[in-house]
Design a protein around this motif. Structure first.
Motif, short mmCIF file in Angstrom:
data_model
loop_
_atom_site.label_atom_id
_atom_site.label_comp_id
_atom_site.label_asym_id
_atom_site.label_seq_id
_atom_site.Cartn_x
_atom_site.Cartn_y
_atom_site.Cartn_z
N ALA A 248 54.88 18.52 17.25
CA ALA A 248 53.52 18.43 16.71
C ALA A 248 52.96 19.83 16.50
N LEU A 249 52.40 20.05 15.32
CA LEU A 249 51.80 21.34 14.97
C LEU A 249 50.29 21.21 14.82
N TYR A 250 49.60 22.20 15.33
CA TYR A 250 48.15 22.31 15.12
C TYR A 250 47.93 23.14 13.86
N VAL A 251 47.09 22.65 12.95
CA VAL A 251 46.79 23.36 11.71
C VAL A 251 45.30 23.66 11.69
N GLY A 252 44.95 24.91 11.83
CA GLY A 252 43.55 25.32 11.88
C GLY A 252 43.11 26.08 10.66
N ASP A 253 41.80 26.41 10.62
CA ASP A 253 41.18 27.16 9.52
C ASP A 253 41.37 26.46 8.18
N GLU B 147 61.23 16.69 5.29
CA GLU B 147 61.44 15.25 5.19
C GLU B 147 61.06 14.48 6.45
N SER B 148 61.06 15.15 7.60
CA SER B 148 60.83 14.42 8.85
C SER B 148 59.37 14.38 9.27
N VAL B 149 58.42 14.61 8.33
CA VAL B 149 57.00 14.51 8.67
C VAL B 149 56.69 13.04 8.97
N ILE C 180 59.36 14.28 13.14
CA ILE C 180 60.39 13.56 13.90
C ILE C 180 61.41 14.55 14.44
N SER C 181 61.72 15.55 13.65
CA SER C 181 62.73 16.55 14.02
C SER C 181 62.08 17.81 14.56
N PRO C 182 62.42 18.28 15.76
CA PRO C 182 61.89 19.56 16.27
C PRO C 182 62.30 20.74 15.40
N ASP D 267 62.63 20.78 12.10
CA ASP D 267 61.72 20.84 10.96
C ASP D 267 60.35 21.37 11.38
N ALA D 268 59.89 21.01 12.58
CA ALA D 268 58.61 21.50 13.06
C ALA D 268 58.63 23.02 13.22
N LEU D 269 59.73 23.54 13.78
CA LEU D 269 59.86 25.00 13.96
C LEU D 269 59.92 25.69 12.60
N GLU D 270 60.67 25.11 11.67
CA GLU D 270 60.78 25.71 10.34
C GLU D 270 59.42 25.69 9.63
N ALA D 271 58.68 24.60 9.75
CA ALA D 271 57.36 24.52 9.12
C ALA D 271 56.42 25.56 9.69
N LEU D 272 56.49 25.80 11.00
CA LEU D 272 55.64 26.81 11.63
C LEU D 272 55.93 28.19 11.06
#
Length: 638
Positions: A13-18, A36-38, A61-63, A65-70
């Motif tokens: 899970a990512l927090y998206v601020g501003d 794809e794993s959102v 769903i995939s950790p 993908d979460a790290l790459e998105a960050l």
């Protein structure tokens, strides 16, 4: 470099601020559509108006993908505003601890959050990085960088403080919360002076001439409005701190024109607010200690009473330092006020003298004033102690004021107030049954066990003879007499022959307040109290406690039992409703304690009366209200 999530941080899970206020879930999902794993996205909104709180969450769903998105999406613009992305932290203490947080200032206007993160990323894993901006996106030339540990933050401060970044020397230091920032000491060096109480015709040249005697003035300004008129204050900045201190000591308090100048060290708004807040708290604590036990709270004051009448009425008990009748924004009396005496002895005398006495057609409630926080803490502690079976502080019942409240008694109040069991509240006017001064004889007959069960199988008294929430009648002194009050004259006891020939049927207690015999044959007399019956042991213990207590203590015991039960139904109105219920017969209250259905119905009835009371008060005069405030004292028959 993106920080690797710890055990307290979600890995998916990512927090998206501003976020831009116009960004919704669809736009946020589209921005992360390349992954794809959102699993889901959410933009947090105000629960009252539905407006965006400018932050949200993206779940994967995939950790991986979460790290790459960050790493890829952090600081990329969405609707023209860069997003600040970090791992979602479940532990609020970790978010607010400030560990590893670095403050950076004196930044160039061209520095972005991404550039700042690139500069500090070489010293450790960065949790969050941000350059502060205004609402229109302009930089404030300072920012914050938070590392995942204190060691990385210390290294960054050591290596980057005082270095050049985008052609400007930057300040890098440990972030300190505003509440923890120490005030400037008297020995602090300063060059900027604040000057006020200036005549409107004083010019910059006159002010410069006065202050240039103490050293070189680098800048000087008199603040003016849009029309160019002086606002009566300004600032004088020296090159040398010693010159500024000399000017402050010499110029503060001198006369310039027809006014006395004030000269002091120029302070930031936050520092001034902190000083004023501290001064206010110190003065407030001083006032509390000075008048502790001397301030009297007075409730159930008639609407016609003025401040002068209230002061005159209580002046009989001593010297009054201040008195105030509380009013709303329209100037209408709120029905309560405060009278402060010169010492606690006079305040206690006022409590003993005027508690329950009639004043302008209403009985006053008088008690030593308590802070709201103290009352709440007492109630919470008392309830917690009762829940674990520990003895808690005693409570009191507020006899006056509509609607009544169930209060904890201030320390020493119970022993100060003489028993007045004849008092009960009467909303409007004086009804039959009231004594002119609110007193009734306090002598009580010795309690003797009743010859019949507490709730006999006999005709109940007519309605007009039973206690009502707003009625005129009260049961005789205490619960022991309430039993005899509810039952008819005792029938003749059976003769020994009858006792041998006829066996008494066991008594069953039923929620409608009558004892029912298990035998259905007519003419069987009620059992004597020593008959073994299936009455609950808790009820017997409560009846025993009530029988050996004074009327005031009986209400206190019943109030302690009712309070947590009412709180389950209406926690926001528990104090008012408990106070209203305590004006019923003690016998009726016992039935409520044993019948959850009856109690729920009575609580709902009290809520309706409170709503009606509010409607009547806001919509009409006293005549229209007189017949509206009645809560039946009957208990539902199951």
């Amino acid at each position: 470099m993106a920080a690797v999530p710890t055990s307290t941080v979600s890995t998916t899970a990512l927090y998206v601020g501003d976020l831009h206020p116009a960004v919704d879930e669809d736009q946020l999902k589209a921005a992360f559509s390349k992954f794809e794993s959102v699993a889901s996205v959410r933009v947090c909104r105000d629960s009252t108006n539905g407006r965006s709180l400018t932050y949200g969450y993206v779940n994967f769903i995939s950790p991986q993908d979460a790290l790459e998105a960050l790493e890829v999406m952090n600081h990329t613009p969405l609707n023209g505003k860069p997003m600040r992305i970090m791992w979602s932290t479940r532990d609020p203490d970790a978010r607010k601890s400030g560990v590893g947080n670095v403050f950076v200032k004196d930044l160039s206007e061209s520095v972005t959050s991404a550039a700042l993160q690139e500069l500090f990323g070489q010293y450790g894993n960065i949790v969050s990085c941000k350059v502060a901006t205004t609402d229109d996106g302009k930089t404030k030339c300072y920012g914050f960088v938070q590392f995942d540990n204190e060691e990385s933050a210390s290294t960054a401060i050591e290596k980057l403080h005082g270095t050049m970044f985008y052609d400007k020397q930057i300040y890098v230091g440990k972030f300190i919360k505003r509440s923890d920032r120490a005030l400037a000491s008297p020995d602090a060096k300063y060059t900027n002076l604040y000057v006020k109480n200036l005549e409107l015709d004083v010019t910059e040249d006159v002010l410069r001439e006065k202050f240039s005697k103490f050293g070189t003035v680098s800048s000087l300004v008199i603040v003016r409005d849009d029309n160019g008129s002086s606002k009566g204050f300004g600032f004088v900045n020296f090159d040398n701190p010693d010159d500024a201190r000399s000017a402050l000591e010499a110029m503060n308090g001198i006369e310039l024109g027809s006014k006395i100048l004030y000269v002091g060290r120029a302070q930031k708004k936050a520092e001034r607010e902190q000083i004023l807040r501290r001064q206010f708290e110190e003065k407030r604590k001083e006032q509390i200690l000075k008048y502790k036990g001397s301030n009297v709270y007075v409730k159930n004051i008639d609407d016609d009473v003025t401040d002068e009448e209230l002061r005159d009425h209580f002046s009989k008990c001593g010297t009054i330092t201040s008195s105030k009748l509380m009013r709303d924004e329209k100037g209408m009396s709120k029905g309560f006020g405060f009278v402060c005496f010169s010492n606690p002895e006079e305040a206690n005398k006022a409590v003993n003298t005027f508690q329950g006495c009639m004043f302008h057609r209403k009985p006053l409630y008088v008690a030593i004033a308590q802070r709201k926080e103290d009352r709440q803490i007492q109630l919470q502690m008392q309830y917690a102690q009762r829940m674990v079976g520990l003895p808690g502080p005693s409570t009191g019942v507020m006899p006056g004021g509509y609607p009544p409240l169930y209060y904890t008694a201030p320390p020493g109040l119970v022993s100060q107030v003489s028993p007045r069991p004849g008092l009960m509240y009467q909303p409007l006017g004086i009804r039959p049954g009231w004594r002119p001064n609110g007193f009734v004889p306090t002598t009580r007959p010795t309690y003797q066990p009743a010859q019949l069960p507490m709730m006999p199988n006999a005709q109940r008294q007519p309605r007009q003879n039973r206690g009502r929430m707003n009625g005129n009648m009260l049961p005789p002194q205490g619960i022991a007499n309430s039993a005899s009050y509810l039952q008819p004259a005792s029938p003749p006891l059976p003769s020994p022959k009858d006792q041998n020939n006829q066996r008494a049927a066991p008594v069953k207690h039923v929620p409608n307040g009558r004892s029912r015999e298990s035998s259905k044959s007519p003419g069987v007399p009620s059992a004597a109290p020593n008959s073994s019956g299936p009455a609950p042991q808790g009820s017997e213990m409560l009846s025993t406690m009530l029988a050996s207590s004074t009327p005031e203590e009986q209400k206190q015991i019943l109030g302690e039992r009712l309070y947590p039960l009412v709180q389950k139904h209406k926690p926001d109105l528990v104090a008012k409703i408990t106070g209203m219920l305590l004006e019923m017969d003690n016998a009726e209250l016992l039935l409520l304690l044993e019948s959850p259905e009856s109690l729920a119905a009575k609580v709902e009835e009290a809520v309706q009366v409170l709503k009606l009371s509010k409607t009547k008060v806001s919509g009409g005069g006293q005549d229209s209200m007189h017949s509206g405030y009645h809560i039946s004292a009957e208990v539902a028959v199951n």
